[in-house]
Scaffold this motif. Structure first.
Motif, short mmCIF file in Angstrom:
data_model
loop_
_atom_site.label_atom_id
_atom_site.label_comp_id
_atom_site.label_asym_id
_atom_site.label_seq_id
_atom_site.Cartn_x
_atom_site.Cartn_y
_atom_site.Cartn_z
N LEU A 128 0.80 -1.23 0.00
CA LEU A 128 0.00 0.00 0.00
C LEU A 128 0.83 1.28 0.00
CD1 LEU A 128 -3.05 -1.03 2.18
CD2 LEU A 128 -2.85 -0.90 -0.31
N ILE A 131 0.77 3.06 -3.52
CA ILE A 131 -0.57 3.42 -3.98
C ILE A 131 -0.57 4.53 -5.05
CG2 ILE A 131 -1.22 5.16 -2.26
CD1 ILE A 131 -3.38 2.17 -3.17
N PHE A 136 -4.91 1.29 -7.98
CA PHE A 136 -5.90 0.22 -7.88
C PHE A 136 -5.63 -0.72 -6.70
CE2 PHE A 136 -2.46 -1.31 -10.50
CZ PHE A 136 -2.21 -2.57 -9.98
N ASP A 138 -5.49 -0.50 -3.48
CA ASP A 138 -6.34 -0.50 -2.29
C ASP A 138 -7.73 -1.08 -2.56
OD1 ASP A 138 -7.30 1.65 -3.77
OD2 ASP A 138 -7.50 2.98 -2.05
N LYS A 139 -8.02 -1.37 -3.83
CA LYS A 139 -9.30 -1.99 -4.19
C LYS A 139 -9.13 -3.47 -4.55
CE LYS A 139 -10.82 2.40 -6.09
NZ LYS A 139 -9.68 3.10 -5.55
N LEU A 140 -7.92 -3.97 -4.47
CA LEU A 140 -7.60 -5.34 -4.85
C LEU A 140 -8.25 -6.35 -3.91
CD1 LEU A 140 -5.17 -6.63 -6.85
CD2 LEU A 140 -4.46 -7.39 -4.60
N ILE A 141 -8.92 -7.34 -4.47
CA ILE A 141 -9.50 -8.43 -3.70
C ILE A 141 -8.88 -9.73 -4.21
CG2 ILE A 141 -11.62 -9.70 -3.16
CD1 ILE A 141 -13.14 -7.05 -3.73
#
Length: 149
Positions: A128, A131, A136, A138-141
């Motif tokens: 992080l 960033i 992207f 911080d939106k990674l799953i």
């Protein structure tokens, strides 16, 4: 008490269980290992003195030489094994808890890439902290299999 460790590929299709003591962990720099693992070296640990059980599907194997096969997940491609006449070794990072499986020797050093020894001196960032360069993150799953059964 018998030591039990588990692990597998990133999608979870191939899972393993190792019962018993692990052998020596190593890093191999040879060109065959570099290509097999898509990396600059292969961190492996011998399981020849332990019992290895495939708890889900077995890996698919590629005959990388006349004496060695390499196992990998047929679905996601994760490298898993080095299988030679003297036994099987597993890719250290494929274990659910690889932190304490520390290499004790390096092999195939004739193939070591010249910049590998300087990696420890490179600047470091956590995921992080990058960033701005990759907003992207911080939106990674993650869709990877969790590090447990």
């Amino acid at each position: 008490m018998v030591e039990v460790r588990t692990g597998g590929c990133q999608c979870g299709a191939v899972r393993f269980r190792v019962e018993g003591e692990l052998g020596h962990a190593s890093i191999c720099h040879c060109r065959m290992c570099q290509k097999a693992y898509g990396n600059v070296f292969a961190p492996l640990v011998s399981v020849r003195e332990a019992t290895l059980t495939w708890s889900k599907a077995e890996p698919k194997r590629f005959q990388s030489s006349n004496l060695v096969q390499r196992g990998f997940c047929p679905d996601c491609g994760t490298p898993l094994t080095y299988e030679a006449p003297d036994g099987v070794a597993l890719y250290i990072a494929a274990f659910d808890d690889p932190a304490d499986i520390a290499p004790v020797i390096q092999f195939g050093t004739e193939g070591r890439l010249p910049w590998v020894n300087g990696l420890h001196a490179l600047p470091e960032r956590t995921t992080l902290e990058d960033i701005e360069a990759a907003p992207f993150l911080d939106k990674l799953i993650s869709y990877q299999h969790p590090d447990h059964d």
